[in-house]
Scaffold this active site. Structure first.
Site, PDB file in Angstrom:
ATOM      1  N   GLY A 110      11.648 -71.153 -41.475  1.00 20.44           N
ATOM      2  CA  GLY A 110      11.438 -72.695 -42.163  1.00 20.44           C
ATOM      3  C   GLY A 110      12.255 -73.507 -40.474  1.00 20.44           C
ATOM      4  O   GLY A 110      12.234 -72.374 -39.663  1.00 20.44           O
ATOM      5  N   ASP A 126       4.499 -73.771 -30.026  1.00 23.04           N
ATOM      6  CA  ASP A 126       6.145 -73.359 -29.906  1.00 23.04           C
ATOM      7  C   ASP A 126       6.247 -71.575 -28.984  1.00 23.04           C
ATOM      8  O   ASP A 126       6.113 -70.492 -28.991  1.00 23.04           O
ATOM      9  CB  ASP A 126       6.411 -72.033 -31.676  1.00 23.04           C
ATOM     10  CG  ASP A 126       6.648 -72.860 -32.609  1.00 23.04           C
ATOM     11  OD1 ASP A 126       7.076 -74.082 -32.306  1.00 23.04           O
ATOM     12  OD2 ASP A 126       6.324 -72.528 -33.737  1.00 23.04           O
ATOM     13  N   ARG A 150       8.753 -83.250 -29.558  1.00 23.27           N
ATOM     14  CA  ARG A 150       7.355 -82.366 -29.957  1.00 23.27           C
ATOM     15  C   ARG A 150       6.932 -83.248 -30.527  1.00 23.27           C
ATOM     16  O   ARG A 150       6.827 -83.727 -31.056  1.00 23.27           O
ATOM     17  CB  ARG A 150       7.400 -80.636 -30.028  1.00 23.27           C
ATOM     18  CG  ARG A 150       8.789 -79.723 -29.460  1.00 23.27           C
ATOM     19  CD  ARG A 150       8.412 -78.673 -30.005  1.00 23.27           C
ATOM     20  NE  ARG A 150       8.310 -78.523 -30.871  1.00 23.27           N
ATOM     21  CZ  ARG A 150       8.138 -77.028 -32.173  1.00 23.27           C
ATOM     22  NH1 ARG A 150       7.814 -76.291 -30.594  1.00 23.27           N
ATOM     23  NH2 ARG A 150       8.676 -77.484 -32.965  1.00 23.27           N
ATOM     24  N   LYS A 210      13.189 -81.196 -31.151  1.00 21.68           N
ATOM     25  CA  LYS A 210      13.519 -79.706 -31.397  1.00 21.68           C
ATOM     26  C   LYS A 210      15.005 -79.238 -30.670  1.00 21.68           C
ATOM     27  O   LYS A 210      15.423 -79.613 -29.707  1.00 21.68           O
ATOM     28  CB  LYS A 210      12.543 -78.647 -30.682  1.00 21.68           C
ATOM     29  CG  LYS A 210      12.612 -77.503 -30.621  1.00 21.68           C
ATOM     30  CD  LYS A 210      11.804 -76.533 -29.906  1.00 21.68           C
ATOM     31  CE  LYS A 210      12.102 -74.433 -30.815  1.00 21.68           C
ATOM     32  NZ  LYS A 210      10.981 -73.703 -30.053  1.00 21.68           N
ATOM     33  N   ASP A 268       3.516 -67.045 -38.458  1.00 19.47           N
ATOM     34  CA  ASP A 268       4.982 -68.487 -38.731  1.00 19.47           C
ATOM     35  C   ASP A 268       4.973 -69.522 -37.217  1.00 19.47           C
ATOM     36  O   ASP A 268       5.572 -70.153 -36.169  1.00 19.47           O
ATOM     37  CB  ASP A 268       6.633 -68.584 -38.618  1.00 19.47           C
ATOM     38  CG  ASP A 268       7.184 -67.341 -37.452  1.00 19.47           C
ATOM     39  OD1 ASP A 268       6.615 -66.568 -38.043  1.00 19.47           O
ATOM     40  OD2 ASP A 268       7.704 -68.013 -36.921  1.00 19.47           O
ATOM     41  N   ASN A 269       3.846 -68.628 -36.007  1.00 19.98           N
ATOM     42  CA  ASN A 269       3.991 -69.822 -34.611  1.00 19.98           C
ATOM     43  C   ASN A 269       2.552 -69.611 -34.286  1.00 19.98           C
ATOM     44  O   ASN A 269       2.010 -69.653 -32.750  1.00 19.98           O
ATOM     45  CB  ASN A 269       4.331 -68.422 -33.130  1.00 19.98           C
ATOM     46  CG  ASN A 269       6.064 -68.360 -33.656  1.00 19.98           C
ATOM     47  OD1 ASN A 269       7.030 -69.071 -33.857  1.00 19.98           O
ATOM     48  ND2 ASN A 269       6.769 -67.548 -33.208  1.00 19.98           N
ATOM     49  N   ASP A 301      22.968 -72.594 -35.154  1.00 21.16           N
ATOM     50  CA  ASP A 301      23.435 -73.298 -34.724  1.00 21.16           C
ATOM     51  C   ASP A 301      22.591 -74.619 -35.288  1.00 21.16           C
ATOM     52  O   ASP A 301      22.889 -76.159 -34.960  1.00 21.16           O
ATOM     53  CB  ASP A 301      24.313 -73.416 -33.910  1.00 21.16           C
ATOM     54  CG  ASP A 301      23.639 -73.511 -32.644  1.00 21.16           C
ATOM     55  OD1 ASP A 301      22.917 -73.360 -32.563  1.00 21.16           O
ATOM     56  OD2 ASP A 301      24.675 -72.509 -31.877  1.00 21.16           O
ATOM     57  N   GLY A 302      20.946 -74.713 -35.375  1.00 22.66           N
ATOM     58  CA  GLY A 302      20.228 -75.605 -34.868  1.00 22.66           C
ATOM     59  C   GLY A 302      20.153 -76.300 -34.075  1.00 22.66           C
ATOM     60  O   GLY A 302      19.285 -77.573 -33.291  1.00 22.66           O
TER      61      GLY A 302
END
Length: 629
Positions: free
Chosen positions: A106, A301, A199, A129, A291-292, A141-142
């Site tokens: 995710g 990505d 993005r 992002k 996932d990319n 940590d995002g």
């Protein structure tokens, strides 16, 4: 000026959204999105913005108010203030990472802000992002930092201007907020600035979005968060096909299997064409996990990517890719493998026997066709399509490999090759070509052994005495590659610069003669050779870039930005907006004519040397030491 953004968030209306308000890391079953909030940053400020990308959203900075416009962009596109109509959410997906199913992944650092309607009614999803924690952040940590954000920002735009399908980047915003990063995973962490990239794409849905329904994997034991929710799979297929493949929806509206098969065939062909485009500019993605991979065939990505400098078919741009799974020459087969995983994820809505047949019939043929079409343009073969062309391309690449030729610059130089060159002109051209080949020093760096001799000796003994244990801690391919390095490095100790130059000239002379013969066939098939030559050169210059985002160019921009100077990022952006020609108004400082005391000068004036090289030149020696993970 950002009030001009017109949001219409179709994805959130069409797909299930998690109702829980829990923002911490967790499993998210039965949903494609969950609502989130960006975490504010201290003192956000704009590093750079791409006006062509922002124009997609109907945004044009007000004339004369650049400073205020930049401040507003920094505020909104850092996540500190949400534009009216934005509904931040994080997307749920899974993925096969380096060949193994990883379960739920995710958007751990990216946030969907919404979908903006462009000036012509087209729909653009916008994302931040690096905007902070989401339920998919796991132990992270995002956040993203300045160096990786500058690379993604610049490469997104570079790829677009090269003509390669890609997500776009509108802004790059940094701040005084800091996070700790151990860049090389070697126990030397450092504090870095939190940075956010805006993005832009038609959608960020990816192959892994359909893997959330996967039952427990036979090897890893992991499963998707929405097993047995075929109702959501149907919703996702309906949404993706009707929104992004409307012509397929229209033709097959009354037969879902045929519709889904047509969709899978189209994404197979788009993916094949995409990777063919990568191969033709020497682009390596670095992390081609499922996932990319974009569900609409975009490059997506940008992490440890790299454009190849010296041509090496086994080039690995990602220092974390220990087995070379995502090496340059593996990209076509890996993308095909990923399509196979997408096919599995679409069952039962598309039976595997149908999708597997499509994959076998379409992928390789589409890749080879598109690759050869593009290579013909790069070589100026605009009149005839001959069977021998494939061999000519292979022999060119083999010559590049043997001579350590710079992939981008060799192709660019070939644009100026003249069919009717006399001996002196040919000699001048050979001189230019060999200047773009690796020097003895560069080859020594490239083939420097990477393992301690004692470690290698132990591994070789282990391979003989205990193959089972060896298989757990090493690979035969890696050992063979190291032995090859040692052999090459040993030969290089005896090689003089004059011997290398002579050998390289011989190789290139042989290939150029074959190329000249092939061009002669073009001339014989046309009535006006001058008009043909004008067209040939034009086609070559529009397919062989002069400028690409080499690692050292990005590194120069990053180092300047980390010292508070964003001008180099903005200059490089302008340069990359015109990759096929000299960028007007971009002043490049030419190399000094004097080369005396090269080693001492390079050591003493590294920074000065870095800023001096023209960005169309072969990279400096220090660039080969750059490591991207």
């Amino acid at each position: 000026w950002l009030a001009a953004l017109r949001f219409d968030n179709l994805a959130l209306r069409s797909l299930p959204v998690d109702a829980s308000g829990d923002g911490g890391p967790r499993a998210v079953p039965g949903a494609c999105f969950c609502r989130v909030r960006p975490s504010p940053l201290q003192n956000p400020r704009l590093v750079a913005m791409s006006l062509p990308a922002l124009a997609l959203l109907g945004l044009e900075p007000p004339a004369g108010g650049e400073e205020a416009a930049e401040a507003e962009a920094a505020l909104c596109f850092s996540g500190n203030r949400l534009p009216a109509g934005a509904e931040p959410a994080a997307h749920c997906y899974c993925g096969h990472q380096f060949g193994s199913f990883a379960g739920q992944l995710g958007d751990g650092a990216a946030m969907y802000l919404g979908e903006v309607l462009g000036p012509r009614g087209e729909r653009w999803e916008i994302q931040l992002k690096g905007a902070g924690l989401t339920p998919f952040s796991r132990q992270a940590d995002g956040r993203k930092v300045l160096r990786s954000s500058i690379r993604e920002f610049l490469c997104s735009e570079a790829m677009f201007h090269l003509g390669i399908p890609t997500t776009r980047a509108g802004t790059c915003v940094t701040s005084d907020s800091k996070v700790i990063r151990d860049i090389f995973y070697d126990g030397n962490p450092k504090s870095e600035r939190c940075t956010v990239v805006l993005r832009i794409a038609s959608t960020f849905i990816r192959f892994g979005s359909f893997e959330i329904f996967k039952p427990a994997d036979d090897y890893t034991g992991r499963k998707g968060p929405s097993v047995n929710r075929n109702d959501i799979r149907i919703q996702m297929l309906d949404y993706v096909i009707s929104t992004f493949y409307p012509e397929i929806q229209e033709v097959y509206s009354d037969n879902s299997i045929q519709r889904n098969a047509a969709f899978f065939k189209e994404i197979t062909k788009r993916t094949a064409r995409l990777v063919a485009e990568w191969q033709c500019v020497g682009f390596c993605h670095g992390v081609l996990n499922t996932d990319n991979m974009s569900i609409v065939g975009l490059t997506i990505d940008y992490g440890p990517f790299g454009f190849m400098d010296r041509y090496d078919p086994e080039h690995i741009c990602n220092a974390s890719d220990n087995t070379g799974r995502y090496a340059y020459n593996k990209q076509p087969e890996i993308c095909k493998w990923n399509l196979g995983k997408l096919a599995e994820a679409l069952v039962p809505e598309l039976p595997l026997e149908i999708s597997e047949l499509i994959l076998e019939e379409e992928y390789d043929a589409e890749f080879e066709k598109h690759y050869l079409q593009k290579m013909r343009k790069k070589l100026g073969l605009i009149q005839l399509e001959l069977e021998e062309d494939s061999k000519l391309v292979s022999e060119l690449l083999e010559t590049m490999h043997l001579t350590g030729g710079d992939f981008t610059n060799i192709f660019f130089l070939l644009s100026s090759f003249s069919v009717d060159s006399d001996a002196s002109k040919l000699e001048d051209f050979l001189e230019k070509l060999t200047n773009q080949c690796a020097s003895v020093e560069e080859l020594k760096v490239a083939f420097k052994p990477q393992m301690d001799p004692r470690q290698l000796s132990m591994m070789l003994m282990l391979a003989q005495s205990n193959p089972q244990l060896f298989a757990l801690i090493g690979t035969k391919a890696n050992i063979n590659k190291e032995l090859e390095r040692i052999e090459q490095f040993s030969k290089l100790q005896q090689l003089t610069a004059a011997d290398l130059l002579s050998r390289n000239k011989r190789h290139w002379k042989e290939w150029l003669e074959k190329y000249r013969v092939r061009l002669q066939k073009e001339i014989e098939s046309v009535s006006d050779a001058d008009a043909w030559n004008t067209d040939r050169v034009k086609v070559m210059y529009s397919n062989n870039p002069k400028y690409i985002l080499r690692n050292y160019i990005a590194q120069n921009a990053i180092e300047a930005a980390e010292n508070g100077d964003f001008s180099e990022v903005r200059n490089v952006l302008k340069l990359l907006e015109n990759p096929y020609q000299e960028a007007e108004g971009f002043r490049e400082v030419q190399e000094d004519a004097e080369e005396g005391g090269a080693t001492a000068t390079a050591a003493a004036c590294a920074q000065e040397t870095r800023s001096r090289l023209p960005y169309c030149s072969k990279p400096p020696l220090w660039a080969s030491e750059l490591c991207v993970t």
